[in-house]
Design an enzyme around this catalytic site. Structure first.
Site, PDB file in Angstrom:
ATOM      1  N   LYS A  28     -38.091   9.879   2.816  1.00 33.27           N
ATOM      2  CA  LYS A  28     -38.262  10.421   1.463  1.00 33.27           C
ATOM      3  C   LYS A  28     -36.907  10.852   0.885  1.00 33.27           C
ATOM      4  O   LYS A  28     -36.610  10.587  -0.281  1.00 33.27           O
ATOM      5  CB  LYS A  28     -39.255  11.588   1.452  1.00 33.27           C
ATOM      6  CG  LYS A  28     -39.512  12.086   0.037  1.00 33.27           C
ATOM      7  CD  LYS A  28     -40.861  12.671  -0.189  1.00 33.27           C
ATOM      8  CE  LYS A  28     -41.068  13.010  -1.663  1.00 33.27           C
ATOM      9  NZ  LYS A  28     -42.278  13.775  -1.922  1.00 33.27           N
ATOM     10  N   ARG A  84     -34.819  29.954 -17.117  1.00 27.22           N
ATOM     11  CA  ARG A  84     -34.380  28.545 -17.157  1.00 27.22           C
ATOM     12  C   ARG A  84     -34.006  27.982 -15.788  1.00 27.22           C
ATOM     13  O   ARG A  84     -33.278  27.018 -15.671  1.00 27.22           O
ATOM     14  CB  ARG A  84     -33.211  28.362 -18.129  1.00 27.22           C
ATOM     15  CG  ARG A  84     -33.584  28.780 -19.521  1.00 27.22           C
ATOM     16  CD  ARG A  84     -32.665  28.197 -20.562  1.00 27.22           C
ATOM     17  NE  ARG A  84     -33.183  28.533 -21.871  1.00 27.22           N
ATOM     18  CZ  ARG A  84     -32.970  29.681 -22.475  1.00 27.22           C
ATOM     19  NH1 ARG A  84     -32.225  30.597 -21.914  1.00 27.22           N
ATOM     20  NH2 ARG A  84     -33.499  29.913 -23.655  1.00 27.22           N
ATOM     21  N   HIS A 137     -51.704   5.571  -3.374  1.00 27.61           N
ATOM     22  CA  HIS A 137     -51.994   6.654  -4.316  1.00 27.61           C
ATOM     23  C   HIS A 137     -52.630   6.171  -5.618  1.00 27.61           C
ATOM     24  O   HIS A 137     -53.266   6.952  -6.310  1.00 27.61           O
ATOM     25  CB  HIS A 137     -50.722   7.437  -4.635  1.00 27.61           C
ATOM     26  CG  HIS A 137     -50.248   8.306  -3.498  1.00 27.61           C
ATOM     27  ND1 HIS A 137     -49.900   7.798  -2.260  1.00 27.61           N
ATOM     28  CD2 HIS A 137     -50.070   9.644  -3.395  1.00 27.61           C
ATOM     29  CE1 HIS A 137     -49.529   8.790  -1.463  1.00 27.61           C
ATOM     30  NE2 HIS A 137     -49.618   9.922  -2.135  1.00 27.61           N
ATOM     31  N   GLU A 144     -37.858   8.734 -10.354  1.00 30.40           N
ATOM     32  CA  GLU A 144     -38.841   7.647 -10.283  1.00 30.40           C
ATOM     33  C   GLU A 144     -38.681   6.604 -11.384  1.00 30.40           C
ATOM     34  O   GLU A 144     -39.641   6.188 -12.034  1.00 30.40           O
ATOM     35  CB  GLU A 144     -40.268   8.230 -10.293  1.00 30.40           C
ATOM     36  CG  GLU A 144     -41.280   7.297  -9.667  1.00 30.40           C
ATOM     37  CD  GLU A 144     -42.628   7.949  -9.369  1.00 30.40           C
ATOM     38  OE1 GLU A 144     -42.656   8.999  -8.715  1.00 30.40           O
ATOM     39  OE2 GLU A 144     -43.632   7.383  -9.804  1.00 30.40           O
ATOM     40  N   LYS A 165     -40.565  17.309  -7.002  1.00 29.65           N
ATOM     41  CA  LYS A 165     -41.639  17.243  -8.001  1.00 29.65           C
ATOM     42  C   LYS A 165     -42.409  18.563  -7.929  1.00 29.65           C
ATOM     43  O   LYS A 165     -42.943  18.916  -6.884  1.00 29.65           O
ATOM     44  CB  LYS A 165     -42.593  16.086  -7.704  1.00 29.65           C
ATOM     45  CG  LYS A 165     -42.079  14.738  -8.145  1.00 29.65           C
ATOM     46  CD  LYS A 165     -43.193  13.707  -8.070  1.00 29.65           C
ATOM     47  CE  LYS A 165     -42.696  12.322  -8.415  1.00 29.65           C
ATOM     48  NZ  LYS A 165     -43.735  11.293  -8.282  1.00 29.65           N
ATOM     49  N   ARG A 208     -38.451   4.919  -6.212  1.00 28.56           N
ATOM     50  CA  ARG A 208     -39.265   6.072  -5.792  1.00 28.56           C
ATOM     51  C   ARG A 208     -40.757   5.781  -5.896  1.00 28.56           C
ATOM     52  O   ARG A 208     -41.575   6.385  -5.197  1.00 28.56           O
ATOM     53  CB  ARG A 208     -38.883   7.321  -6.597  1.00 28.56           C
ATOM     54  CG  ARG A 208     -39.598   8.579  -6.090  1.00 28.56           C
ATOM     55  CD  ARG A 208     -39.044   9.887  -6.632  1.00 28.56           C
ATOM     56  NE  ARG A 208     -39.828  11.005  -6.116  1.00 28.56           N
ATOM     57  CZ  ARG A 208     -39.477  12.273  -6.149  1.00 28.56           C
ATOM     58  NH1 ARG A 208     -38.323  12.617  -6.673  1.00 28.56           N
ATOM     59  NH2 ARG A 208     -40.260  13.221  -5.660  1.00 28.56           N
ATOM     60  N   GLU A 219     -50.077  10.499   5.276  1.00 29.19           N
ATOM     61  CA  GLU A 219     -48.796  10.299   4.571  1.00 29.19           C
ATOM     62  C   GLU A 219     -47.730   9.756   5.528  1.00 29.19           C
ATOM     63  O   GLU A 219     -46.877   8.959   5.129  1.00 29.19           O
ATOM     64  CB  GLU A 219     -48.309  11.608   3.925  1.00 29.19           C
ATOM     65  CG  GLU A 219     -49.220  12.157   2.823  1.00 29.19           C
ATOM     66  CD  GLU A 219     -49.134  11.392   1.491  1.00 29.19           C
ATOM     67  OE1 GLU A 219     -48.326  10.447   1.368  1.00 29.19           O
ATOM     68  OE2 GLU A 219     -49.895  11.753   0.563  1.00 29.19           O
ATOM     69  N   HIS A 227     -55.587   8.463  -5.970  1.00 26.82           N
ATOM     70  CA  HIS A 227     -55.704   9.476  -7.028  1.00 26.82           C
ATOM     71  C   HIS A 227     -57.006   9.317  -7.802  1.00 26.82           C
ATOM     72  O   HIS A 227     -57.663  10.298  -8.139  1.00 26.82           O
ATOM     73  CB  HIS A 227     -54.530   9.362  -7.999  1.00 26.82           C
ATOM     74  CG  HIS A 227     -53.456  10.360  -7.714  1.00 26.82           C
ATOM     75  ND1 HIS A 227     -52.253  10.374  -8.361  1.00 26.82           N
ATOM     76  CD2 HIS A 227     -53.412  11.392  -6.848  1.00 26.82           C
ATOM     77  CE1 HIS A 227     -51.516  11.367  -7.910  1.00 26.82           C
ATOM     78  NE2 HIS A 227     -52.194  11.992  -6.980  1.00 26.82           N
ATOM     79  N   HIS A 278     -56.431  15.156  -0.311  1.00 27.79           N
ATOM     80  CA  HIS A 278     -55.463  14.194  -0.850  1.00 27.79           C
ATOM     81  C   HIS A 278     -55.152  13.088   0.178  1.00 27.79           C
ATOM     82  O   HIS A 278     -55.224  11.893  -0.125  1.00 27.79           O
ATOM     83  CB  HIS A 278     -54.200  14.946  -1.258  1.00 27.79           C
ATOM     84  CG  HIS A 278     -53.094  14.075  -1.757  1.00 27.79           C
ATOM     85  ND1 HIS A 278     -53.154  13.443  -2.981  1.00 27.79           N
ATOM     86  CD2 HIS A 278     -51.910  13.720  -1.200  1.00 27.79           C
ATOM     87  CE1 HIS A 278     -52.048  12.745  -3.153  1.00 27.79           C
ATOM     88  NE2 HIS A 278     -51.282  12.895  -2.089  1.00 27.79           N
ATOM     89  N   ASN A 332     -45.720   5.909  -3.724  1.00 29.80           N
ATOM     90  CA  ASN A 332     -47.098   5.985  -4.217  1.00 29.80           C
ATOM     91  C   ASN A 332     -48.019   4.958  -3.576  1.00 29.80           C
ATOM     92  O   ASN A 332     -49.153   4.773  -4.042  1.00 29.80           O
ATOM     93  CB  ASN A 332     -47.123   5.810  -5.741  1.00 29.80           C
ATOM     94  CG  ASN A 332     -46.433   6.961  -6.437  1.00 29.80           C
ATOM     95  OD1 ASN A 332     -46.490   8.088  -5.979  1.00 29.80           O
ATOM     96  ND2 ASN A 332     -45.744   6.677  -7.523  1.00 29.80           N
TER      97      ASN A 332
END
Ligand SMILES: NC(=O)c1ccc[n+]([C@@H]2O[C@H](COP(=O)([O-])OP(=O)(O)OC[C@H]3O[C@@H](n4cnc5c(N)ncnc54)[C@H](O)[C@@H]3O)[C@@H](O)[C@H]2O)c1
Length: 359
Positions: free
Chosen positions: A227, A121, A248, A237, A143, A241, A185, A252, A265, A245
């Site tokens: 960040k 956990r 993105h 998010e 993330k 946040r 980025e 994506h 990416h 993106n």
């Protein structure tokens, strides 16, 4: 050594940045007060380059260090790798006080910290990012996750690391194309929050591309600070946040449509930033100058700015609608107002978007 704090109450952690600090990881890890068992998760390439130094640094401070090596590549960012890691952690008898050390780029960081979040956990996880992209982006913010055959990054958790340890010297062995992907980025951070960072990137391209240590520490520190501030404000998010993106939404979709093996990416994000700037301009939210500035910095660094051949605007639209960033059938775009400031836009007319993609 430079330090940035991600401020999340009792889950706060430090990002430490500097040249040649890999061998000092053990000294910092001791301060975390964890148990003595650790497992380094890496791939053959990165472990071959840096694994022994990391292992020695940790063992030198009394840690009992094992390793789990998974194959290199985005294609292995899946549940099979997670299952393998968990099995190895169990065999090594890691307990709840033990630690996972993610040594590698964003792929390793995402998988290893996901596994750490599941093991008993949740056990502590240290990020030792070794690509520029992972140093400025993926190692910070919590993330974690893997891809599913039905979608990228669809399975995952929010799980913050206990430390992010960034040695800029490891970038010396990184392929140039991978360095550029990370630069995309950094440009993104400039556009969303920091005009000075954008200007720095514009004025110091030569130094950045030569990996001049002062310039690299500067851009990593600024990126991590932006960040860290955004994540501290909105960890999951629910709001701000989402501005991370920028580039993105379209990026994506391009990665998906090109099968994840043509565009890195960062390259997809760089095309996405150019088109999302055009969309902002077409909607009257920003001037021509913003579009020109973004396109020209991207091209100055040798990053792509135009659509890859054979990608139909309609298929980009369809793919964007399937992305998890599409909420309730509505697409969300991050659009620049000017360099250093963006806003979140929903409910833009689909035909309009297709028209811009065709431009
Ligand atoms: N969690 C997040 O917030 C977040 C954010 C952005 C991206 N990501 C994820 O990050 C992944 C991409 O990460 P990436 O760009 O770091 O790619 P990557 O992890 O695949 O690394 C790229 C290549 O560089 C190699 N490599 C790594 N460090 C090296 C070094 N120092 N010297 C030589 N070779 C080295 C790797 O073995 C790999 O072959 C994607 O899966 C993406 O989804 C996650």
């Amino acid at each position: 050594m430079e330090r940035v704090t991600v401020d999340l109450g009792d889950r706060s952690y430090e990002i430490v940045i500097g040249p040649g600090i890999l061998d000092a990881l053990g000294d910092e890890a001791v301060k975390l007060g964890t148990g003595e068992k650790m497992a380094i998760v890496s791939n053959p390439k990165v472990f071959g380059l840096y694994g022994e130094r990391v292992r020695r640094s940790l063992a030198g401070r009394g840690f009992n260090v094992g390793e789990v090596i998974i194959p290199d590549g985005e294609i292995h960012k899946n549940m099979d790798s997670v299952d393998h890691i968990l099995t190895e952690l169990l065999k090594m008898k890691l307990d709840r006080s033990s630690v996972v050390v993610a040594l590698g780029g964003g792929v390793i960081g995402d998988i290893a910290c996901f596994a750490a979040s599941l093991y008993m956990r949740g056990i502590a996880c240290l990020q030792v990012p070794t690509t520029l992209l992972s140093q400025v982006d993926s190692s910070v913010g919590g993330k974690t996750g893997v891809n599913h055959e039905l979608g990228k990054n669809m399975i995952g958790t929010f799980y913050q690391p206990s430390l992010v340890w960034i040695d800029i010297d490891v970038l010396q062995t990184l392929e140039r194309r991978e360095v550029l992907a990370g630069i995309a980025e950094v440009i993104k951070y400039g556009v969303i929050r920091d005009q000075d960072l954008f200007s720095f990137m514009k004025d110091n391209a030569q130094k950045v591309l030569e990996l001049d240590p002062d310039s690299i520490v500067h851009i990593i520190k600024r990126s991590c600070k932006i960040k860290a501030d955004i994540v501290s404000e909105d960890e999951r998010e629910a709001g701000v946040r989402a501005i991370l993106n920028f580039g993105h939404t379209i990026g994506h979709a391009l990665e998906t449509l090109t099968g994840y093996d043509k565009l890195l990416h960062g390259e997809a994000v760089s095309i996405g930033m150019c088109y999302e700037a055009i969309l902002s301009n077409a909607l009257g939210k920003t001037g021509d100058e913003t579009v020109r500035e973004i396109k020209s910095i991207v091209e100055d660094y040798g990053l792509p700015s135009g659509m890859p051949e054979g990608i139909a605007p309609g298929s980009i639209m369809d793919t964007m609608m399937l992305d998890k960033k599409a909420v309730g059938g509505s697409l969300r775009f991050i659009l620049p107002d000017r360099i250093g400031s963006v806003s979140i836009e929903k409910d833009i007319d689909k035909d309009y978007i297709i028209k811009v993609l065709r431009a």
